[in-house]
Every structure is written in structure tokens, then in C-alpha cells.
Write an enzyme that holds these catalytic residues in place. Sequence first.
Site: not given
Ligand SMILES: CCCCCCCC/C=C\CCC/C=C/C(=O)SCCNC(=O)CCNC(=O)[C@H](O)C(C)(C)COP(=O)(O)OP(=O)(O)OC[C@H]1O[C@@H](n2cnc3c(N)ncnc32)[C@H](O)[C@@H]1OP(=O)(O)O
Ligand SMILES: Cc1cc2nc3c(=O)[nH]c(=O)nc-3n(C[C@H](O)[C@H](O)[C@H](O)COP(=O)(O)OP(=O)(O)OC[C@H]3O[C@@H](n4cnc5c(N)ncnc54)[C@H](O)[C@@H]3O)c2cc1C
Length: 671
Positions: A155, A432, A434
Site C-alpha cells: 500500500g 491516504e 500511513e
Molecule cells: C474529497 C474529500 C474526501 C474527504 C475524506 C473524508 C473521509 C472519507 C473516508 C474514507 C475515504 C478513504 C479513502 C482512502 C483512499 C486511499 O487510501 S487511496 C491509497 C492511498 N495510498 C497512499 O497514500 C500511498 C502512500 N504512498 C505514497 O504516497 C508514496 O509511495 C510515497 C510514500 C510518497 C513514496 O513514494 P515514492 O517512493 O515514489 O517517492 P519518494 O522517493 O519518497 O519521493 C520522490 C519525490 O516525490 C515527492 N512526492 C511524493 N509524493 C508526492 C505527491 N503526492 N505529490 C508531490 N510530490 C510527491 C517526494 O516528496 C519526493 O520529492 P523529492 O525528490 O524532492 O524529495
Molecule cells: C478505511 C480504509 C479505506 C481505504 N480506502 C482505500 C481506497 O479507497 N483505495 C486504495 O487504494 N486504498 C485504500 N486503503 C488502503 C490504504 O491506503 C493503505 O492501507 C495505506 O496506504 C497503508 O498502506 P499499507 O496497508 O500497505 O500499510 P503498510 O505500509 O504495510 O504499513 C504497515 C506498517 O509499516 C510501517 N511502514 C511501512 N513503510 C514504512 C516506511 N517506509 N518507513 C517506516 N515505516 C513504514 C507503517 O508505518 C506501518 O506501521 C484504505 C484503507 C483503509 C483502512
Amino acid sequence: MPNRCIKEGDNPDLTKERKTCTFDTDELTANLYGSRNNMERRREITKKISADPDFADPIPHDFLSREKCIEATAKKTKAVVQRGSEFCDVTNYYEMLHLINEAIGIGGYPLALHYGMFLPALEGQAEKELTDDIIPRAKNLEVIGAYAQTEMGHGTNLRELETTATYDKATQEFIINTPTRSAMKWWPGNLGKMSNYAVVTCQLFIDGRKIGPHNFLVQLRCEKTHEPLPGIIVGDIGPKMAFDTNDNGFLALDNIRVPRKNMLMKHAKVSPDGVYTPPMHAKLNYGTMVYVRAHMLYAHGQFLATAAIVATRYSAVRRQGRIEHGVPEVQILDYQTQQHRIFPQIARAYAIIFTYMDIKDQYDAMIKGIAEGQTDLLPDLHAITSGLKSVVTHMAGLGIEQCRMACGGHGYSDASGLPKLYGVQIGGCTYEGENMVMLQQTARYLMKAVASALQGKPLSHSVAYFGKKSSGKSRIGKEGGDIAREHEAMLEALEHAACRLSVEASQMWEKRGRGGETKERAWNGVTVEMNRAARVHTRVFMARSFHRRVTSSPPSIRPVLTDLLSLYLHYECVDMAHHLLEDGFCSGEQIRYLKSRLYEDLTTLRPNAVSLVDSFDQSDRELNSVLGRRDGNVYEALYQWARKSELNYTDVLPAVQKYVMPMMEENRSKL
Ligand SMILES: CCCCCCCC/C=C\CCC/C=C/C(=O)SCCNC(=O)CCNC(=O)[C@H](O)C(C)(C)COP(=O)(O)OP(=O)(O)OC[C@H]1O[C@@H](n2cnc3c(N)ncnc32)[C@H](O)[C@@H]1OP(=O)(O)O
Ligand SMILES: Cc1cc2nc3c(=O)[nH]c(=O)nc-3n(C[C@H](O)[C@H](O)[C@H](O)COP(=O)(O)OP(=O)(O)OC[C@H]3O[C@@H](n4cnc5c(N)ncnc54)[C@H](O)[C@@H]3O)c2cc1C
């Protein structure tokens, strides 16, 4: 001064509280929602929904199975879609948000991710050829979409997602495939049962070369029968901590072909002959996440506000124990510990919502810039929204739990609404991005800011204070009671701490590097310190936002907001006292001074506490809490709520008849 909540028949203790109000609650509500008109519109929506039978819940969801809850929610969703314009301006984001909260609630609904991520992803990342076709149909709800990024195995680390999209030049199609069990999409909201399309994040492969994660539109189900299409396995991931009415789903794709135009190609492109053009900024494809992280602040500010309303009103109604002998039992809100538990949550809810307003302005400016080909605002906004998303979700979670515990035994009951609220809200620490991971994004940015500051280079918005010269010793407690200067002294102290922690983390990182570790390994050895710096920096940003809003608020509400800001800043400084003390910037005496000011703030705010929470203007429907109801008539409502439990449909339960009664009978006959 008027508190507009006063009504005949209310609990007398609550009425008494409302009569001590020193400001106009409507003024504050209007300020919070942007204008009087917005406030009135919210109330109209509430009134209409409350009177509408389509949205009535004869049996509270607390007593229904998940399937029944989903059915009830789907029915209401249909009514919102078909009759939405009877209630609000459906093109207005905030009116729609309020309508959904009122009509459906917070536990998820069939279109949550369609509106929250699917449409924003298409609008922000897809090219005209695709948007012309899909967006009108998506807006017209002929199709429903999810955002399928997370997989069972990955994720956080998007670079290692396993789902593949391989370009086939011969047919100008992408072949989308789930190669392993861990590559299954897992978690996406509304993916399991509701959506028939999804934006699916895949590793792009061209000519055997892995390019990285990109998004693709994929049809999952037949538009007529809603059955999964051949080669697609999709379903619900099962019960979870909360979001009972959301069908978070799984998805496996078996070499599904989609046309080239189904790649979201506004920023990165693949030409018909397979030539890849990268986006103008490497992370523009991650734009939907920045959008959601920014907007989450508003939702989480409101979640914390809900808990603060419930705990404050209930604490005004609940009488238990005596502070002095020979007097009646006191309202539990009179206990200093209760105030210390709850009042900071009120202040934090205001601070979060005000911070959101700043971020929203910055987000809009960034989008305007991107449309004109400028991405320079993105790194700063990404860094601060990553920090805010983490700090705010954590702060709100702790705050809700404090409020729940502040309600004693009844806080543990679903009647309080707080366990479900906590379950929904706390998910925000994970989704969105962790929190620990997102804080590191902020920290990376801070490390660059430290370097820029040392070299005298320009600093962008959120880190501009790194360029200030520190006075070396804090002015806290030395401003002769001048409130404005005291606030500035506290802000300065927090900025000093954030800057120092960033510099020290940077030095620790460098030191490990000099000791022979790679940059990355060295980073892992200092991430606790990095995240600490990121947290304090983010809390500085929030404190500044809150301060800006308060000092520019209308004179009629400025005094009460100034009291609230004082409490907020004193609480923040005491909570982070160790950071202020560590390098001697503040003395122990100054921290003792801050604590004594904090206790004074509790007393100052006490007469306005109920009115401050009333000003959030959340209706009883939104609160969904027997303890938090506006009229304070808690005890009768608690009994009526419990009567609806299915365990009370009969006096003797079948389980008792079948097992417990025979067991007792057997035991009796043994004697
Ligand atoms: C409409 C409103 C809604 C309101 C909601 C209210 C309630 C709703 C209820 C429930 C909804 C739940 C919905 C949930 C959805 C999801 O969870 S979707 C899945 C979300 N997943 C994630 O967020 C994954 C997280 N991981 C990442 O974002 C990336 O992998 C990473 C941790 C950022 C690392 O990426 P990567 O390895 O590719 O990059 P880095 O080497 O770390 O960074 C490289 C450079 O890029 C910059 N960077 C990274 N991300 C971004 C970005 N998003 N935008 C701009 N720039 C970015 C980073 O800073 C590095 O920059 P640098 O090189 O200059 O240092
Ligand atoms: C209610 C809910 C709704 C969601 N909705 C969506 C959706 O609509 N679409 C979608 O695509 N996803 C969705 N997700 C998934 C969500 O985006 C991921 O679960 C989230 O991004 C975390 O990723 P993971 O589960 O892989 O956690 P992991 O990355 O496996 O995290 C597990 C642990 O490892 C640690 N860890 C991982 N990487 C690192 C690191 N680099 N450094 C230090 N610690 C680290 C974390 O901090 C955490 O403690 C949803 C999740 C939930 C709970």
C-alpha cells in the site's frame, strides 16, 4: 449574549450554560462556515432532511446487521441522487457534504469513493479523449467508480505495486494483470459491490521496460447486469473496525485488455507506437492523494468537533459528586480534570478547521498554477499536507478517545455515538498514506529547507520561519500580560523548537552518513527524530493558521476566539514542553508559568464551553448521539434507545431457553 440553541423544555443545566454565553453563537458559526448565507443553507438542509420520511431510520443502525445497514444506506443514497436538488445546490461541494452527512451519515455509502477519488482522479489526471467519454457518464451516475491502488502486499510503497499494465503496440491496448495473490487490489472503498468501474494503479511496462505506477480506467462489471466481467474477480474484504456501510473490496484482473486511451494521460503519456513521455513533475500522477489529504482535514476537524460537542453537553447535564461538602452534586464539567480533558479538544477542532481553510486556498492556487504549466507550489503543499494529514488524524483520534472516556460508562455505549465515530475517524491514520510514512515526506522537505536556510537561499511558504533569527531565550512570561505579545512569544518558542529539531535531525543524519552508512540506511537510523521534527513543524503551521484566523476575525467574536487561542497555545507549549526545555530556550519557571496560564484558561472558557460547541452547529442527526443531543434530555432518550435492542424484542431469549435455562435446571437437579 444570545446563544441561539436555547429552547423551552430543554435540560435546565444546559439552558443555564447557554445563558452565560458572552458572544453571538451565530456569528461564530457563520465565521466557521464562511458566511451567514452558508450557515443558513446548512440549516435549511438539516431541516428538510429531518422532516423527510425517505431519510428516517425507524431502527437505529446500531441494531442492524451490516447487510441491512448497507441496504438502508443505498436506499438513502438513491434518494439523495434523485432528489438532491430539493435540498441543496448539488454543485456546491460543502452543501453536498452537509447533505450527505445529514441524510446518510459517516460510515460510508455507495458513492463515497466515486465522488471522493474516482472523479477527482479522472478530472485531475485523464486526458480529454477519455474524460469526454467517461466524466459525463460518471457525473450522471450511469457508472460508479472506485480508486483501486492498494494491494494485499503493498500500500505504502507504490513503486513495488505488482499489478501490471503492459502496452501492446499491435492492438494499441494495455493488458492489465494481477500476477500473484499479493497483487490483488485490497481495501479500495466501494470496490467490492457497488462500483462497475475503477481507476486501477498498475506498473506500466513498455517493450519489457518497467516505467512505474500509472493509473488506468478499467470496467469491472457489466453495465446492465452488474455481474463481474469475464476475467475479473471482485468482492468485499469482510467486516472491519468501522465503515460498516462501505464495501471495501478486493479485485483480481486476468489479462484484461483496455484501449490505450484508458491510461490517465493528462501528465504522463504513451503514444500509439509506444513512446513514453514523462509528466512535467514526476509526482503529478499522485495528485489525487494530495487532494484527498487536504480535504481530509475538514472531515477530521468535524469528527473531533462531534466528539467535543457530545462530551461538553453531556458533562453539563451529568451531575456526579461534590466539590465541597454540603452543596448539591456538581455538573461534571466543573471538575478541572474534565475541563482539561475536553476544552483542548474544542480548541483543536477549531484549529483544524481554520487550518483547512488556509490549505484549501493554497490547494486552489496550486491547481490554478498547474493549469498554467507551473508546478512550483506542489512540493511545499505536498510536504505540509503530508504532515497535516498525519498530525490531524492522530490528534483527532486521541481527542475523540479523551471525549469518549470523559463520558464515563455511557461513553462506552454505542448510544454515545463515540465508539463508531472513533472507528471511522481513526482509519484516517492509515488510509491516504500511513502516518509514519507521510511524516517522513514532510521530514525530507524539512531537510532540504535546513540546507537552504544554512546557505541563505529563499525558503518557501511553510518553512519560511527557518530563515528567522532566534532570540536565543524565550520571551514567554515576560510580556507583562500583553496577550498579543504572549501569543507571539509562544509561537516563536514553537518555531524555535521545530527549527532546532530539524537541524539536529539533519546533523544526526549527516553524522551517520559520515560514519559510513548509506544515506538511506542512515535515514532509517534517525526517522524517529525526523518524524518528531515533522510533527512539531506541522503543529507550528497549525498554530500560525489558527492565530491568523483569530486575529483577523470580526470584533464581535474575537474575544472568545482569543481565549480559545490562548488555551490552544498554552496547551501546545505545555504538551511540547520537553522540546522547549531541551536546549534551554525556555526555563522550568517558564513552563510552570505556561501551566498556570493554562489552568486560568480553563476557568475563563468554562462559561462559554457549551456555546463554543453549539457554534459548530452540528445537528442531532449529524451527532447521532444520545448523550450529545441539543436538548440535553439524555436519560429518557438513553432508555428509549436501549429498548430498541433486538435482545429486548422478547423477554426470554431463545439462547437462554435452549442453553442457559436447561443448564440451571440441571444444576438445580444435582443438588
Ligand atoms: C474529497 C474529500 C474526501 C474527504 C475524506 C473524508 C473521509 C472519507 C473516508 C474514507 C475515504 C478513504 C479513502 C482512502 C483512499 C486511499 O487510501 S487511496 C491509497 C492511498 N495510498 C497512499 O497514500 C500511498 C502512500 N504512498 C505514497 O504516497 C508514496 O509511495 C510515497 C510514500 C510518497 C513514496 O513514494 P515514492 O517512493 O515514489 O517517492 P519518494 O522517493 O519518497 O519521493 C520522490 C519525490 O516525490 C515527492 N512526492 C511524493 N509524493 C508526492 C505527491 N503526492 N505529490 C508531490 N510530490 C510527491 C517526494 O516528496 C519526493 O520529492 P523529492 O525528490 O524532492 O524529495
Ligand atoms: C478505511 C480504509 C479505506 C481505504 N480506502 C482505500 C481506497 O479507497 N483505495 C486504495 O487504494 N486504498 C485504500 N486503503 C488502503 C490504504 O491506503 C493503505 O492501507 C495505506 O496506504 C497503508 O498502506 P499499507 O496497508 O500497505 O500499510 P503498510 O505500509 O504495510 O504499513 C504497515 C506498517 O509499516 C510501517 N511502514 C511501512 N513503510 C514504512 C516506511 N517506509 N518507513 C517506516 N515505516 C513504514 C507503517 O508505518 C506501518 O506501521 C484504505 C484503507 C483503509 C483502512
